[in-house]
Design a protein around this motif. Structure first.
Motif, PDB file in Angstrom:
ATOM      1  N   MET A   1       0.840  -0.848  -0.132  1.00 15.34           N
ATOM      2  CA  MET A   1       0.136   0.147  -0.354  1.00 15.34           C
ATOM      3  C   MET A   1       1.112   1.119   0.053  1.00 15.34           C
ATOM      4  N   GLY A   2       0.391   2.288  -1.073  1.00 17.99           N
ATOM      5  CA  GLY A   2       1.507   3.213  -1.010  1.00 17.99           C
ATOM      6  C   GLY A   2       1.360   4.320  -0.453  1.00 17.99           C
ATOM      7  N   TRP A   3       2.237   5.800   0.302  1.00 20.43           N
ATOM      8  CA  TRP A   3       1.639   6.103   0.934  1.00 20.43           C
ATOM      9  C   TRP A   3       1.097   7.247   0.240  1.00 20.43           C
ATOM     10  N   LYS A   4       0.370   7.914   1.494  1.00 22.99           N
ATOM     11  CA  LYS A   4      -0.831   8.834   0.991  1.00 22.99           C
ATOM     12  C   LYS A   4      -0.159  10.625   1.168  1.00 22.99           C
ATOM     13  N   GLU A   5      -0.057  11.083  -0.067  1.00 24.04           N
ATOM     14  CA  GLU A   5       0.436  12.598  -0.124  1.00 24.04           C
ATOM     15  C   GLU A   5      -0.741  12.806   0.540  1.00 24.04           C
ATOM     16  N   THR A   6      -0.646  14.586   1.371  1.00 21.56           N
ATOM     17  CA  THR A   6      -1.517  15.079   1.819  1.00 21.56           C
ATOM     18  C   THR A   6      -0.626  17.369   1.746  1.00 21.56           C
ATOM     19  N   CYS A   7      -1.546  17.460   1.939  1.00 24.03           N
ATOM     20  CA  CYS A   7      -0.730  19.113   1.252  1.00 24.03           C
ATOM     21  C   CYS A   7      -1.400  20.003   2.903  1.00 24.03           C
ATOM     22  N   ALA A   8      -0.954  20.725   3.464  1.00 24.21           N
ATOM     23  CA  ALA A   8      -1.282  21.813   4.736  1.00 24.21           C
ATOM     24  C   ALA A   8      -2.752  22.149   4.464  1.00 24.21           C
ATOM     25  N   VAL A   9      -2.906  22.322   2.960  1.00 20.26           N
ATOM     26  CA  VAL A   9      -4.455  23.017   2.916  1.00 20.26           C
ATOM     27  C   VAL A   9      -5.681  22.063   2.781  1.00 20.26           C
ATOM     28  N   ASP A  10      -5.044  20.766   2.802  1.00 24.14           N
ATOM     29  CA  ASP A  10      -6.003  19.896   2.746  1.00 24.14           C
ATOM     30  C   ASP A  10      -6.114  19.308   4.630  1.00 24.14           C
ATOM     31  N   GLU A  11      -5.319  19.376   5.212  1.00 30.91           N
ATOM     32  CA  GLU A  11      -5.044  19.832   6.285  1.00 30.91           C
ATOM     33  C   GLU A  11      -6.032  20.417   7.055  1.00 30.91           C
ATOM     34  N   ARG A  12      -5.879  21.351   6.447  1.00 29.83           N
ATOM     35  CA  ARG A  12      -6.710  22.771   7.609  1.00 29.83           C
ATOM     36  C   ARG A  12      -8.223  22.711   6.870  1.00 29.83           C
ATOM     37  N   MET A  13      -8.540  21.998   6.310  1.00 24.10           N
ATOM     38  CA  MET A  13      -9.769  21.795   5.546  1.00 24.10           C
ATOM     39  C   MET A  13     -10.861  20.965   6.054  1.00 24.10           C
ATOM     40  N   ARG A  14     -10.288  19.665   6.470  1.00 27.10           N
ATOM     41  CA  ARG A  14     -10.187  18.754   7.958  1.00 27.10           C
ATOM     42  C   ARG A  14     -10.051  18.926   9.032  1.00 27.10           C
ATOM     43  N   PHE A  15      -9.299  20.103   9.323  1.00 27.94           N
ATOM     44  CA  PHE A  15      -9.584  20.254  10.462  1.00 27.94           C
ATOM     45  C   PHE A  15     -11.137  21.764  10.741  1.00 27.94           C
ATOM     46  N   VAL A  16     -11.140  22.049   9.163  1.00 26.39           N
ATOM     47  CA  VAL A  16     -12.034  22.799   9.725  1.00 26.39           C
ATOM     48  C   VAL A  16     -13.522  22.052   9.811  1.00 26.39           C
ATOM     49  N   LEU A  17     -13.150  20.911   9.111  1.00 25.19           N
ATOM     50  CA  LEU A  17     -15.054  20.218   8.457  1.00 25.19           C
ATOM     51  C   LEU A  17     -15.283  19.746  10.421  1.00 25.19           C
ATOM     52  N   ALA A  18     -13.782  19.426  10.859  1.00 23.98           N
ATOM     53  CA  ALA A  18     -14.389  18.514  12.112  1.00 23.98           C
ATOM     54  C   ALA A  18     -14.569  19.679  13.324  1.00 23.98           C
ATOM     55  N   ILE A  19     -14.454  20.407  12.969  1.00 25.47           N
ATOM     56  CA  ILE A  19     -14.990  21.809  14.142  1.00 25.47           C
ATOM     57  C   ILE A  19     -16.553  21.766  13.521  1.00 25.47           C
ATOM     58  N   GLU A  20     -16.548  21.784  11.714  1.00 21.82           N
ATOM     59  CA  GLU A  20     -18.105  23.011  12.244  1.00 21.82           C
ATOM     60  C   GLU A  20     -19.415  21.276  12.296  1.00 21.82           C
ATOM     61  N   ALA A  21     -18.573  20.497  11.983  1.00 20.12           N
ATOM     62  CA  ALA A  21     -19.724  18.992  12.453  1.00 20.12           C
ATOM     63  C   ALA A  21     -19.750  18.867  14.213  1.00 20.12           C
ATOM     64  N   GLY A  22     -19.239  19.269  14.611  1.00 19.18           N
ATOM     65  CA  GLY A  22     -19.462  19.763  16.135  1.00 19.18           C
ATOM     66  C   GLY A  22     -19.466  19.089  17.251  1.00 19.18           C
ATOM     67  N   ASP A  23     -18.878  17.255  16.811  1.00 17.87           N
ATOM     68  CA  ASP A  23     -18.282  16.293  17.703  1.00 17.87           C
ATOM     69  C   ASP A  23     -17.977  16.596  18.509  1.00 17.87           C
ATOM     70  N   GLU A  24     -16.799  17.145  18.364  1.00 20.75           N
ATOM     71  CA  GLU A  24     -15.801  17.253  19.824  1.00 20.75           C
ATOM     72  C   GLU A  24     -15.919  19.116  19.551  1.00 20.75           C
ATOM     73  N   PRO A  25     -15.291  19.189  20.991  1.00 22.21           N
ATOM     74  CA  PRO A  25     -14.767  20.309  21.337  1.00 22.21           C
ATOM     75  C   PRO A  25     -13.447  20.900  20.580  1.00 22.21           C
ATOM     76  N   VAL A  26     -13.475  22.441  20.806  1.00 20.03           N
ATOM     77  CA  VAL A  26     -12.501  22.869  19.513  1.00 20.03           C
ATOM     78  C   VAL A  26     -11.511  22.127  19.978  1.00 20.03           C
ATOM     79  N   ALA A  27     -11.015  22.649  21.063  1.00 20.43           N
ATOM     80  CA  ALA A  27      -9.853  22.413  21.663  1.00 20.43           C
ATOM     81  C   ALA A  27      -9.345  20.668  21.230  1.00 20.43           C
ATOM     82  N   ALA A  28     -10.110  19.641  22.048  1.00 19.34           N
ATOM     83  CA  ALA A  28     -10.321  18.169  21.087  1.00 19.34           C
ATOM     84  C   ALA A  28      -9.294  18.016  20.157  1.00 19.34           C
TER      85      ALA A  28
END
Length: 409
Positions: A1-28
């Motif tokens: 299985m090959g390594w998955k590549e990611t970039c800073a913008v994709d990680e920030r997008m995932r971070f924002v979507l996790a916050i917007e989902a509201g399942d976890e506190p922002v600190a977590a």
């Protein structure tokens, strides 16, 4: 299985979507993504105000530079360079500082980079190291030594031959004369040189090369052609000085002037001789009064030059000799009589007095004014030429002739 590549913008997008989902506190969410809460809120705020574009990195370059060069300063630097294409950054900056000392001008390196960016720099070939020329020994003030030479002929646009002759003060670099002469002989050089004597006074020494019309292979480097001008120079009270054959670096200041003259006035030459002469006049004005000179601490030659107190008013006097010298007048065939023998000196000196000084070994030095013509050895009736073209320095042990008066009446 090959390594998955990611970039800073994709990680920030995932971070924002996790916050917007509201399942976890922002600190977590911040702990899970490995960022501080301050950074997390920053990216969240940018996303909500700008959308996906807000998650991209922004330039950290300062918006304002404290040392930025103003548009006016840039334009003035470029205008000076365009008006004088041969001036480098140091000369351009020195010129601008003299014109407006109250303004803050960029460093020479910044001006050089500006010229490079604007395509105003001409790259020069690397030169091999050239040994330094002979120093100008006693050239400590204006009018100690003047230098003269022909620059070398070229053809103007209409096919006319142009032969510029220059006369420069060695100390101040002041360009006394820059004229095109019809011929390279003493008959044409002397009137221009005499006019310079009348305008600026007399120098102590006048330096030239060993070519016509200043010297030749005769006794003392004098021939019929060269004597016509050199005898007048000596009688005017000026000591002629000649560089050694094949050593143009001994007249290096004038040689460097000729390069600047060629670049500024004859690359390419003017269409007519009249236009070329006008270029020479404009060049002399600029060179003396506007162009800064690094060897003069960025001053102009005009600031370091003053007319000589030894005025020239038109009288040519025969050279005087110390009392210890015997004096003989050269006969029409170029001979003098010494010790009961006829010795040939130089036919070009016919009618002129020469001095003879005999040392303890019986060697007789024959001079004309400050020029050592040669030596007569015991038992020989020939004049042997000196090894160094007969400069007066070779006879330094002799009593010195009296200096010419300050003003010749």
């Amino acid at each position: 299985m090959g390594w998955k590549e990611t970039c800073a913008v994709d990680e920030r997008m995932r971070f924002v979507l996790a916050i917007e989902a509201g399942d976890e506190p922002v600190a977590a969410v911040c702990r899970r993504f490995g960022v501080s809460r301050k950074s997390g809120y920053k990216w969240l705020e940018r996303y909500r105000s700008e959308g996906l574009a807000g998650l991209a990195d922004r330039s950290r370059a300062p918006r304002h530079h404290a040392c930025a060069v103003s548009a006016e300063a840039i334009e003035r630097c470029l205008s000076v360079r365009r008006a004088h294409p041969t001036w480098g950054p140091l000369k351009v900056r020195a010129f601008l500082v003299r014109q407006a000392p109250a303004l803050v001008w960029p460093a020479a390196s910044t001006i050089g980079a500006l010229f490079d960016r604007e395509g105003l720099t001409v790259k020069r070939r690397l030169r091999r190291r050239v040994p330094p020329g002979a120093p100008f020994g006693a050239c400590a003030s204006a009018n100690d030594t003047w230098c003269m030479d022909f620059k070398g002929w070229f053809v103007t646009g209409d096919g006319t031959r142009c032969e510029p002759w220059t006369l420069q003060d060695a100390h101040s670099r002041y360009l006394l004369r820059c004229q095109a002469l019809p011929r390279t002989d003493g008959a044409h050089v002397w009137p221009v040189l005499e006019a310079a004597f009348r305008e600026f006074g007399l120098p102590l020494r006048l330096r030239s090369d060993n070519g016509a019309p200043f010297a030749s292979g005769g006794a003392g480097g004098l021939s019929r052609l060269s004597i016509k001008i050199m005898i007048k120079i000596i009688k005017a009270g000026v000591t002629p000085e000649r560089i050694r054959p094949g050593k143009p670096q001994q007249n290096g200041r004038l040689e460097r002037l000729h390069l600047t003259l060629l670049q500024d006035t004859a690359s390419p030459p003017a269409g007519t001789l009249r236009d070329q002469l006008e270029r020479f006049r404009a060049f002399r004005r600029t060179y003396n009064e506007e162009r800064p000179h690094q060897a003069l601490a960025d001053a102009t030659p005009a600031e370091h030059f003053a007319a000589s107190p030894r005025r020239r008013v038109g009288v040519l006097r025969e050279p005087e000799y110390p009392a210890a010298d015997a004096v003989r007048r050269v006969r029409s065939n170029g001979e003098i009589k010494w010790g009961g023998r006829l010795v040939y000196v130089n036919e070009a000196l016919a009618g002129e007095p020469v001095g003879l000084f005999e040392d303890e070994d019986g060697r007789v030095e024959v001079i004309f004014g400050p020029v050592l013509l040669g030596v007569i050895t015991p038992g020989d009736d020939r004049l042997k030429r000196p090894k160094r073209c007969g400069l007066v320095d070779d006879a330094a042990r002799r009593p010195q002739s009296p200096q010419p008066p300050q003003s010749q009446q």
